[in-house]
Scaffold this motif. Structure first.
Motif, PDB file in Angstrom:
ATOM      1  N   ASN A   1       0.813  -1.226   0.000  1.00  0.00           N
ATOM      2  CA  ASN A   1       0.000   0.000   0.000  1.00  0.00           C
ATOM      3  C   ASN A   1       0.842   1.270   0.000  1.00  0.00           C
ATOM      4  OD1 ASN A   1      -2.331  -1.583   0.095  1.00  0.00           O
ATOM      5  ND2 ASN A   1      -2.347  -1.616   2.330  1.00  0.00           N
ATOM      6  N   PHE A   2       1.952   1.232   0.722  1.00  0.00           N
ATOM      7  CA  PHE A   2       2.779   2.422   0.866  1.00  0.00           C
ATOM      8  C   PHE A   2       4.020   2.310  -0.035  1.00  0.00           C
ATOM      9  CE2 PHE A   2       0.134   2.441   4.581  1.00  0.00           C
ATOM     10  CZ  PHE A   2      -0.157   3.783   4.777  1.00  0.00           C
ATOM     11  N   THR A   3       3.758   2.169  -1.305  1.00  0.00           N
ATOM     12  CA  THR A   3       4.845   2.158  -2.284  1.00  0.00           C
ATOM     13  C   THR A   3       5.388   3.575  -2.420  1.00  0.00           C
ATOM     14  OG1 THR A   3       3.345   2.586  -4.124  1.00  0.00           O
ATOM     15  CG2 THR A   3       3.728   0.275  -3.539  1.00  0.00           C
ATOM     16  N   PRO A   4       6.623   3.734  -2.911  1.00  0.00           N
ATOM     17  CA  PRO A   4       7.159   5.089  -3.110  1.00  0.00           C
ATOM     18  C   PRO A   4       6.243   5.965  -3.958  1.00  0.00           C
ATOM     19  CG  PRO A   4       8.912   3.471  -3.315  1.00  0.00           C
ATOM     20  CD  PRO A   4       7.631   2.691  -3.188  1.00  0.00           C
ATOM     21  N   ALA A   5       5.625   5.389  -4.966  1.00  0.00           N
ATOM     22  CA  ALA A   5       4.727   6.165  -5.835  1.00  0.00           C
ATOM     23  C   ALA A   5       3.495   6.635  -5.061  1.00  0.00           C
ATOM     24  CB  ALA A   5       4.305   5.334  -7.038  1.00  0.00           C
TER      25      ALA A   5
ATOM     26  N   ALA B   1      -6.917  18.413  -5.680  1.00  0.00           N
ATOM     27  CA  ALA B   1      -5.887  17.418  -5.385  1.00  0.00           C
ATOM     28  C   ALA B   1      -5.177  17.703  -4.059  1.00  0.00           C
ATOM     29  CB  ALA B   1      -4.868  17.360  -6.527  1.00  0.00           C
ATOM     30  N   GLU B   2      -5.973  17.761  -2.967  1.00  0.00           N
ATOM     31  CA  GLU B   2      -5.367  17.948  -1.647  1.00  0.00           C
ATOM     32  C   GLU B   2      -5.156  16.573  -1.001  1.00  0.00           C
ATOM     33  OE1 GLU B   2      -7.567  17.444   1.353  1.00  0.00           O
ATOM     34  OE2 GLU B   2      -8.702  16.484  -0.233  1.00  0.00           O
ATOM     35  N   PHE B   3      -4.758  16.593   0.265  1.00  0.00           N
ATOM     36  CA  PHE B   3      -4.311  15.369   0.932  1.00  0.00           C
ATOM     37  C   PHE B   3      -5.388  14.287   0.980  1.00  0.00           C
ATOM     38  CE2 PHE B   3      -3.120  13.226   5.090  1.00  0.00           C
ATOM     39  CZ  PHE B   3      -2.119  12.456   4.528  1.00  0.00           C
ATOM     40  N   MET B   4      -6.583  14.610   1.458  1.00  0.00           N
ATOM     41  CA  MET B   4      -7.635  13.606   1.601  1.00  0.00           C
ATOM     42  C   MET B   4      -8.069  13.044   0.254  1.00  0.00           C
ATOM     43  SD  MET B   4      -8.404  12.960   4.769  1.00  0.00           S
ATOM     44  CE  MET B   4     -10.091  12.367   4.780  1.00  0.00           C
ATOM     45  N   ARG B   5      -8.096  13.900  -0.750  1.00  0.00           N
ATOM     46  CA  ARG B   5      -8.496  13.419  -2.076  1.00  0.00           C
ATOM     47  C   ARG B   5      -7.484  12.439  -2.623  1.00  0.00           C
ATOM     48  NH1 ARG B   5      -6.040  13.793  -7.410  1.00  0.00           N
ATOM     49  NH2 ARG B   5      -7.717  13.732  -8.969  1.00  0.00           N
TER      50      ARG B   5
ATOM     51  N   VAL C   1      -5.620   6.593  -3.548  1.00  0.00           N
ATOM     52  CA  VAL C   1      -4.818   5.424  -3.161  1.00  0.00           C
ATOM     53  C   VAL C   1      -5.696   4.358  -2.534  1.00  0.00           C
ATOM     54  CG1 VAL C   1      -2.965   4.609  -1.644  1.00  0.00           C
ATOM     55  CG2 VAL C   1      -2.694   6.769  -2.894  1.00  0.00           C
ATOM     56  N   MET C   2      -6.661   4.774  -1.724  1.00  0.00           N
ATOM     57  CA  MET C   2      -7.540   3.819  -1.053  1.00  0.00           C
ATOM     58  C   MET C   2      -8.385   3.033  -2.051  1.00  0.00           C
ATOM     59  SD  MET C   2     -10.094   4.414   2.178  1.00  0.00           S
ATOM     60  CE  MET C   2      -8.693   4.777   3.222  1.00  0.00           C
ATOM     61  N   GLY C   3      -8.611   3.606  -3.232  1.00  0.00           N
ATOM     62  CA  GLY C   3      -9.384   2.904  -4.243  1.00  0.00           C
ATOM     63  C   GLY C   3      -8.744   1.614  -4.707  1.00  0.00           C
ATOM     64  N   SER C   4      -7.438   1.465  -4.450  1.00  0.00           N
ATOM     65  CA  SER C   4      -6.742   0.232  -4.849  1.00  0.00           C
ATOM     66  C   SER C   4      -6.532  -0.718  -3.676  1.00  0.00           C
ATOM     67  CB  SER C   4      -5.376   0.588  -5.459  1.00  0.00           C
ATOM     68  OG  SER C   4      -4.558   1.250  -4.508  1.00  0.00           O
ATOM     69  N   ILE C   5      -7.098  -0.392  -2.513  1.00  0.00           N
ATOM     70  CA  ILE C   5      -6.959  -1.241  -1.319  1.00  0.00           C
ATOM     71  C   ILE C   5      -8.265  -1.993  -1.103  1.00  0.00           C
ATOM     72  CG2 ILE C   5      -6.549  -1.250   1.180  1.00  0.00           C
ATOM     73  CD1 ILE C   5      -4.938   1.302   0.835  1.00  0.00           C
ATOM     74  N   TYR C   6      -8.171  -3.302  -0.930  1.00  0.00           N
ATOM     75  CA  TYR C   6      -9.369  -4.134  -0.836  1.00  0.00           C
ATOM     76  C   TYR C   6      -9.464  -4.899   0.480  1.00  0.00           C
ATOM     77  CZ  TYR C   6      -9.293  -3.147  -5.807  1.00  0.00           C
ATOM     78  OH  TYR C   6      -9.250  -2.505  -7.022  1.00  0.00           O
ATOM     79  N   ASP C   7      -8.683  -4.555   1.471  1.00  0.00           N
ATOM     80  CA  ASP C   7      -8.762  -5.225   2.769  1.00  0.00           C
ATOM     81  C   ASP C   7      -8.849  -4.192   3.876  1.00  0.00           C
ATOM     82  OD1 ASP C   7      -5.736  -5.000   4.021  1.00  0.00           O
ATOM     83  OD2 ASP C   7      -5.745  -5.066   1.831  1.00  0.00           O
ATOM     84  N   ILE C   8      -9.500  -4.567   4.968  1.00  0.00           N
ATOM     85  CA  ILE C   8      -9.773  -3.632   6.049  1.00  0.00           C
ATOM     86  C   ILE C   8      -8.501  -3.165   6.735  1.00  0.00           C
ATOM     87  CG2 ILE C   8     -10.095  -5.483   7.727  1.00  0.00           C
ATOM     88  CD1 ILE C   8     -11.988  -2.117   7.556  1.00  0.00           C
ATOM     89  N   ARG C   9      -7.502  -4.062   6.865  1.00  0.00           N
ATOM     90  CA  ARG C   9      -6.263  -3.659   7.532  1.00  0.00           C
ATOM     91  C   ARG C   9      -5.526  -2.594   6.727  1.00  0.00           C
ATOM     92  NH1 ARG C   9      -2.856  -8.889   8.952  1.00  0.00           N
ATOM     93  NH2 ARG C   9      -3.469  -9.382   6.809  1.00  0.00           N
TER      94      ARG C   9
END
Length: 220
Positions: free
Chosen positions: A8-12, A169-173, A178-186
């Motif tokens: 999830n926390f890749t450099p990109a 394009a601020e922080f939460m947006r 990024v969250m759109g590519s995460i599929y697990d609760i953790r």
């Protein structure tokens, strides 16, 4: 857990989210500075307008009460859909429009706390009204409202998250992208924790700086 973190926390992803954080800081700083300047003028007009200019005090009172009694998000949405231009500029304008009203009330409270005898003492020393405000009243006012001012600046920083609703394009947006590519609760919880940590670091650092400044004033 480490694999999840690396995924999830890749450099990109981190770079993309931090770019949003930089935009958040830029918008918040510009909005806070503009709001403090506008709020000072509004507070002075409402407090000291008299004679043929008394109607200006009433107009300022209507402005401050109207914006303070309506949600900031409402004005962000309204300005975004009615004012065309650079997204950053429009965002700063939308937040400043609301925050100026809040700042005006903070500064008005500071002005009302200054004894009226200050003007008489300044006049006896040859100061005009303008010089009395600039050299005597305003410096005292700003010192008196530092805690409330800090609280509102922190609120401005957090209110920039509303801009996610209009795709700025601020922080939460960017974190939402990024969250759109995460599929697990953790993974989602880790991202939420990262967002909270970033906001906490900025706001807590600001709070510590102002507290240190207040101590220097007390000991000076």
């Amino acid at each position: 857990m480490l694999a999840l973190y690396n995924q999830n926390f890749t450099p990109a992803n981190v770079t993309f989210m931090l770019k949003g954080l930089r935009m958040t800081v830029v918008i918040a700083v510009l909005a806070a500075v503009i709001s403090m300047a506008a709020g000072t003028v509004l507070a002075l007009v409402r407090t000291y307008a008299s004679g043929p200019w008394k109607w200006l005090g009433g107009l300022v009172a209507a402005y401050t009460e109207f914006f303070r009694c309506t949600p900031n998000l409402l004005w962000i949405l309204w300005i975004y859909f009615t004012v065309k231009g650079n997204k950053t500029v429009v965002s700063v304008f939308a937040i400043s429009l609301f925050t100026s009203a809040v700042m005006a009330e903070i500064f008005r409270g500071g002005l009302n706390a200054i004894p009226k005898g200050q003007f008489e003492a300044a006049k006896s020393q040859g100061f005009g009204f303008g010089k009395t405000l600039w050299y005597i009243v305003l410096p005292q006012m700003y010192k008196k409202v530092i805690p409330a001012l800090l609280s509102q600046v922190i609120t401005v920083i957090k209110d920039t998250s509303f801009l996610k609703m209009v795709d700025v394009a601020e922080f939460m947006r960017n974190c939402g992208v990024v969250m759109g590519s995460i599929y697990d609760i953790r993974g989602m919880l880790m991202l939420f924790a990262f967002e909270a940590l970033c906001y906490f670091i900025i706001c807590f650092t600001l709070s510590c700086v102002v507290r240190a400044y207040q101590k220097t004033i007390v000991t000076a």
